[in-house]
Design a protein around this motif. Structure first.
Motif, mmCIF file in Angstrom:
data_model
loop_
_atom_site.group_PDB
_atom_site.id
_atom_site.type_symbol
_atom_site.label_atom_id
_atom_site.label_comp_id
_atom_site.label_asym_id
_atom_site.label_seq_id
_atom_site.Cartn_x
_atom_site.Cartn_y
_atom_site.Cartn_z
ATOM 1 N N VAL A 1 26.822 41.252 34.724
ATOM 2 C CA VAL A 1 28.129 40.625 34.906
ATOM 3 C C VAL A 1 28.206 39.137 35.079
ATOM 4 N N ALA A 2 27.261 38.875 35.881
ATOM 5 C CA ALA A 2 27.259 37.254 36.109
ATOM 6 C C ALA A 2 26.856 36.405 35.022
ATOM 7 N N LYS A 3 25.694 37.236 34.026
ATOM 8 C CA LYS A 3 25.355 36.492 32.860
ATOM 9 C C LYS A 3 26.547 36.332 31.768
ATOM 10 N N VAL A 4 27.293 37.298 31.686
ATOM 11 C CA VAL A 4 28.435 37.378 30.696
ATOM 12 C C VAL A 4 29.601 36.317 31.412
ATOM 13 N N LEU A 5 29.853 36.285 32.520
ATOM 14 C CA LEU A 5 30.775 35.339 33.332
ATOM 15 C C LEU A 5 30.248 33.828 32.853
ATOM 16 N N ASN A 6 28.854 33.526 33.043
ATOM 17 C CA ASN A 6 28.393 32.418 32.710
ATOM 18 C C ASN A 6 28.429 31.876 31.136
ATOM 19 N N ARG A 7 28.365 32.915 30.340
ATOM 20 C CA ARG A 7 28.396 32.796 28.949
ATOM 21 C C ARG A 7 30.013 32.535 28.859
ATOM 22 N N LEU A 8 30.811 32.966 29.444
ATOM 23 C CA LEU A 8 32.364 32.761 29.114
ATOM 24 C C LEU A 8 32.760 31.452 29.697
ATOM 25 N N GLY A 9 31.699 30.522 30.421
ATOM 26 C CA GLY A 9 32.158 29.232 30.749
ATOM 27 C C GLY A 9 32.725 29.261 32.133
ATOM 28 N N MET A 10 32.510 30.040 33.090
ATOM 29 C CA MET A 10 33.125 30.111 34.448
ATOM 30 C C MET A 10 32.038 29.561 35.193
ATOM 31 N N GLU A 11 32.614 28.767 36.226
ATOM 32 C CA GLU A 11 31.734 28.235 37.383
ATOM 33 C C GLU A 11 31.442 29.199 38.403
ATOM 34 N N LEU A 12 30.153 29.542 38.630
ATOM 35 C CA LEU A 12 29.731 30.550 39.570
ATOM 36 C C LEU A 12 29.198 30.207 40.926
ATOM 37 N N ASN A 13 29.832 30.763 41.856
ATOM 38 C CA ASN A 13 29.321 30.269 43.260
ATOM 39 C C ASN A 13 28.838 31.625 43.880
ATOM 40 N N PHE A 14 27.327 31.681 44.332
ATOM 41 C CA PHE A 14 26.950 32.992 44.702
ATOM 42 C C PHE A 14 27.085 32.839 46.398
ATOM 43 N N ALA A 15 27.297 33.806 47.128
ATOM 44 C CA ALA A 15 27.307 33.858 48.332
ATOM 45 C C ALA A 15 27.076 35.376 48.894
ATOM 46 N N ALA A 16 26.896 35.223 50.041
ATOM 47 C CA ALA A 16 26.483 36.777 50.830
ATOM 48 C C ALA A 16 27.854 37.016 51.330
ATOM 49 N N LEU A 17 28.463 37.798 50.411
ATOM 50 C CA LEU A 17 29.972 38.289 50.732
ATOM 51 C C LEU A 17 29.936 39.848 51.729
ATOM 52 N N GLU A 18 30.589 39.646 52.700
ATOM 53 C CA GLU A 18 30.779 40.883 53.501
ATOM 54 C C GLU A 18 31.819 41.925 52.797
ATOM 55 N N ILE A 19 32.469 41.488 52.359
ATOM 56 C CA ILE A 19 33.633 41.991 51.855
ATOM 57 C C ILE A 19 33.961 41.763 50.285
ATOM 58 N N GLY A 20 33.822 42.702 49.444
ATOM 59 C CA GLY A 20 34.068 42.514 48.096
ATOM 60 C C GLY A 20 32.749 42.237 47.155
ATOM 61 N N ASP A 21 32.839 42.323 46.019
ATOM 62 C CA ASP A 21 31.642 41.821 45.178
ATOM 63 C C ASP A 21 32.065 40.413 44.274
ATOM 64 N N TYR A 22 33.402 40.340 44.160
ATOM 65 C CA TYR A 22 33.657 39.024 43.502
ATOM 66 C C TYR A 22 35.175 38.585 44.219
ATOM 67 N N VAL A 23 35.274 37.376 44.278
ATOM 68 C CA VAL A 23 36.668 36.820 44.873
ATOM 69 C C VAL A 23 37.067 35.712 43.872
ATOM 70 N N VAL A 24 38.266 35.893 43.468
ATOM 71 C CA VAL A 24 38.859 35.229 42.727
ATOM 72 C C VAL A 24 39.948 34.238 42.954
ATOM 73 N N SER A 25 40.353 34.312 44.227
ATOM 74 C CA SER A 25 41.533 33.569 45.008
ATOM 75 C C SER A 25 41.596 33.990 46.090
ATOM 76 N N ASP A 26 42.694 33.236 47.066
ATOM 77 C CA ASP A 26 42.438 33.278 48.547
ATOM 78 C C ASP A 26 43.084 35.032 48.916
ATOM 79 N N ARG A 27 43.677 35.578 48.085
ATOM 80 C CA ARG A 27 44.410 36.899 48.062
ATOM 81 C C ARG A 27 43.684 38.042 47.408
ATOM 82 N N LEU A 28 43.069 37.568 46.255
ATOM 83 C CA LEU A 28 42.463 38.728 45.388
ATOM 84 C C LEU A 28 40.960 38.814 45.384
#
Length: 837
Positions: free
Chosen positions: A637-664
């Protein structure tokens, strides 16, 4: 060989290697050469030329850590570069350290996964890399890291150039074409052991196959299993489904039927489909059991049946497992296997062949290949009983059902001791097939044939590298052993035919004459020249494969015709597809074929969300970010997101796999993980979703895959009930995707909606709820950097309490599994350093 970047008197000059290097330097190239003939030497010449001409860095990618270390030792020995500029990268080096070393390195040898992760996290840039060598280039298919690295390399590098090296690119036109497409290959160069300039360097390799008869006791047990299989086959046919077109139903036929049933489940809910799926699951297990008794023996079969029996007795057992183990003929099989002490004749034959080899030459090294770990253990035990044989088992890293794998460090140690002669027999699974440079191996023994031509070539390539070698294949008469043997033979012939066709289409377009190493581009093709030196001691390449045998086999259905077509249209494939049409003319006697021209056409195929996103220009039109849990880098998934031109930030998330906003935030589950979590309490899916809905206003669950109702034999009503509970009780929105590409496209749409339309910022937040005392204790320890959940549990189990962990000194901490010196020092630093907040 004289060159400013190659140390004097370290590499012998062979004309065919210079020839291939010259071809390779004319553009992105794939070189196909039998094992033991110096593919790494060719890579060395190309790297030296590219670094001298363009500067920058060179990168060598190899699939495993042992291969990386092997390459690194060779290039440090022959390259005229400071040792600190020739670096080996593996996952054992921290990301921060890799980032620092990348800046100083001139030649980096790495596993592809490490480079892929560092590209995604923007720790490195490929801009000034003037060359990449892809070792074992046949791996450049599907979602393997090679394909992503090649794509990003040609996007970002100032002077991109690649060399793919392999001995076995695959037997099908489609597979070879996919490799070429992924690596942007423009030139293909092929050499075989029959070429005149290669022949003087080829070591003789004796290949024999030895047949054995299946004992009557084993044939009786096989009969019971075949009776079970036939009964299940009749049930499936009565339900209106068919498996295979003939009397014999293969594993491939069963997989195709399973896929067909999964497709029909998505369309409708006919109960007969679910019944058929359950029966097919039984047939797959029985089919494997038949293979065990035919090719491995009763000990391997006994272990497999005991696993099935344990599975059927567990609380989470599927109906298929219980029904199978309750079958009268299966109970008979279990009883006969336990009371019968007849061993497979292959075992005694293997003992005799290895013993004769070592008696004739006590300094010999022998590799025995088996398809299964249980068989490897059985062979090791049998060989250990013979005086003078010192065997060792060599398997992969994965652990399963009381069978612990080997770490990469252990693998390297075993290989070093095997080379040194502390072990004289290596009993290995597929992990030893690729690339290992063990020149002294005199005998390779196949405990059973393999149907894959790539694996067969790789196995045979372990011998005959610097002196005469021997390959022996054990085959049980009248079993699938014979089918596998002839299948691999036929595929090897087809592969060679396809490669010659590909070379005719994609051979270098120019030929200039030059003898300077720094101007490889000008070297002409010298197919019939005699080498100007006799075979001598030369550093052999560190990958491996084997020769294509020179025997002339006449398999049915293989006329040896050369009908290469680079890639055939496939409605399910994605991205651009080049179809290469060969126009051939041949005289009536069939003596000569001539290539007139090539025509490369871009074929438009089935569009996906990714295709529409990139075609519409969204990639550069918006500035979208997403925070990804670092464990998700292993997915595509991360590779495809990179190909789509998105800026990726990796972190050790305790909750969720992907965070796209402060509420989602999004939790991603593959269908098999989702289904397994319903019957495995340890997976705790509902606790994850509870945390997600507690912390984020808009929680989303993406279920990825097309086999939600068939990945495990679970009642569909149970799955429907879980989905309803997730949506109603937890308030989590459920979205579905077919694969990683669609998951990435959905994530981009969510990010666009939240960040562009709703103008919301990204804000990962929230902590896992720790509902029990043990979980809270684990949480406290795992909050220390570099301490994962497993290490936290190990520490608490060892010391008994959080307080005891805090009081332990560094030496005591290092005694705990998964706690090394650096981690122990970090723990003490956290607990003992003064607070400076």
């Amino acid at each position: 060989m004289r060159h400013p970047l190659i140390k004097p008197d370290t590499v012998e000059q062979r004309l065919y290697q210079l020839n291939l290097a010259g071809k390779a330097l004319e553009g992105p190239s794939l070189v196909v050469l039998p094992t033991g003939l110096g593919k790494t030497i060719i890579a060395l010449f190309v790297i030296a030329s590219r670094l001298q001409r363009f500067g920058g860095k060179a990168l060598i990618l190899s699939p495993t850590k042992p291969l990386v270390e092997q390459h690194a030792a060779f290039f440090k020995k022959v390259m005229a570069l400071p040792e600190e500029e020739v670096l080996a990268f593996t996952g054992s080096i921290s990301p921060a350290e890799r980032e620092r070393l990348w800046a100083q390195g001139k030649l980096i040898i790495s596993t592809p996964q490490v480079i892929e992760n560092d590209i995604l996290t923007r720790r490195i840039s490929l801009e000034d890399v003037s060359h990449i060598t892809f070792d074992e280039a046949h791996r450049a298919v599907g979602n393997y890291a090679y394909t992503f690295i090649a794509e990003k390399y040609f996007e970002s590098a100032k002077n991109p150039h690649i060399l793919g090296i392999t001995a076995s690119p695959g037997s099908s036109d489609e597979k070879i074409s996919e490799v070429c497409e992924a690596l942007h290959v423009q030139n293909v160069a092929v050499k075989t052991e029959k070429d005149r300039d290669v022949r003087p360097y080829v070591q003789e390799k004796e290949i024999e196959w030895v047949q054995v008869n299946l004992p009557a006791e084993m044939a009786e047990i096989r009969g019971y299993l075949e009776k079970i299989f036939d009964d299940r086959l009749a049930i499936v046919r009565n339900l209106g489904f068919s498996a295979g077109s003939g009397k014999y139903v293969s594993k491939k036929d069963l997989l195709l039927l399973q896929k067909k049933l999964q497709g029909e489940i998505r369309i409708g809910g006919d109960p007969a489909i679910f019944s058929a799926m359950s029966v097919v699951a039984e047939m797959m297990k029985v089919n494997h059991a038949v293979e065990m008794v035919e090719t491995q023996g009763l000990e391997a079969l006994r272990k497999y049946l005991e696993k099935l029996d344990a599975e059927a007795s567990s609380s989470s057992a599927s109906k298929a497992a219980k029904r199978l183990m309750d079958d009268l003929y299966m109970r008979k099989t279990l009883y006969r296997v336990k009371e019968c002490d007849v061993e497979h004749p292959k075992l005694a034959l293997a003992r005799r062949i290895v013993c004769e080899q070592l008696e004739g030459n006590p300094d010999s090294r022998v590799i025995v290949f088996t398809n299964y770990r249980d068989s490897a253990e059985m062979v090791v035990n049998a060989l250990s009983e013979v005086s003078g044989i010192v065997p060792v088992r060599f398997v992969g890293q994965g652990s399963r059902h009381k069978d612990k794998g080997l770490t990469q460090k252990q693998q390297v140690e075993i290989l070093d001791r095997f080379r040194a002669g502390e072990y004289n027999v290596l009993v290995a699974t597929s992990v030893a097939e690729e690339g290992l440079d063990i020149p002294a191996t005199d005998l390779v023994l196949f405990y059973e044939p393999v149907p894959s031509e790539i694996r067969s070539i790789q196995r045979k390539g372990r011998t005959g590298r610097q002196h005469k070698g021997r390959v022996t294949v054990l085959v049980t008469k009248g079993t699938r052993d014979e089918a596998y043997y002839w299948s691999s033979k036929s595929k090897e012939k087809r592969m060679l035919n396809s490669m010659h066709g590909l070379e005719a289409v994609l051979g270098p377009k120019t030929a200039k004459k030059s003898a300077e190493l720094s101007d490889f581009e000008g070297l002409s093709f010298i197919s019939d020249s005699k080498p100007d030196s006799k075979p001598g001691l030369q550093e052999t390449e560190s990958e491996s494969r084997d020769e294509i045998e020179s025997e002339n086999w006449n398999e049915p259905g293989d006329n040896g015709s050369n009908n290469f077509a680079a890639t055939r249209e496939n409605g399910e494939e994605r991205g651009e597809n080049k179809e290469i049409n060969l126009e051939k003319s041949s005289d009536r006697n069939g003596k000569k074929e001539e290539k007139e021209k090539t025509d490369a056409n871009i074929k438009e195929r089935q569009k996906t969300l990714v295709d529409f996103g990139t075609a519409s220009g969204e990639r550069s039109a918006e500035f979208l970010r997403i925070v990804i849990d670092h464990r998700e880098t292993k997915s595509g998934v991360a590779k495809v997101l990179n190909r789509l031109g998105m800026e990726l930030n990796f972190a050790a998330l305790e909750i969720g796999d992907y965070v796209v906003s402060d509420r989602l935030a999004v939790e991603r589950k593959r269908t098999d993980d989702f289904a397994s979590s319903l019957i495995d309490g340890k997976r705790n899916l509902f606790a994850q979703l509870s945390d997600l809905s507690r912390v984020y206003e808009k929680p989303v669950l993406i279920i990825e895959g097309e086999d939600l109702f068939t990945s495990r034999q679970i009642n569909p009503n149970a799955i429907y009930g879980s989905l309803v509970s997730i949506a109603i009780d937890f308030g989590v929105s459920i979205l579905y995707s077919r694969d990683e590409e669609e998951t990435a496209s959905i994530l981009k749409i969510l990010a666009k909606r939240e960040q562009t339309e709703e103008k919301r910022e990204i804000n990962p937040h929230g902590k896992k709820s720790a509902s029990t005392l043990a979980e809270q204790q684990e949480y406290l320890i795992s909050s220390i950097s570099n301490i994962g959940p497993k290490a936290a549990k190990n520490l608490l189990s060892h010391f008994g309490s959080v307080d005891a962990v805090m009081r332990a000194d560094t030496e005591e901490l290092k005694k705990v599994k998964q706690i090394g010196p650096k981690t122990a020092a970090r723990i003490k630093e956290v607990f003992e350093s003064p607070y400076k907040g």
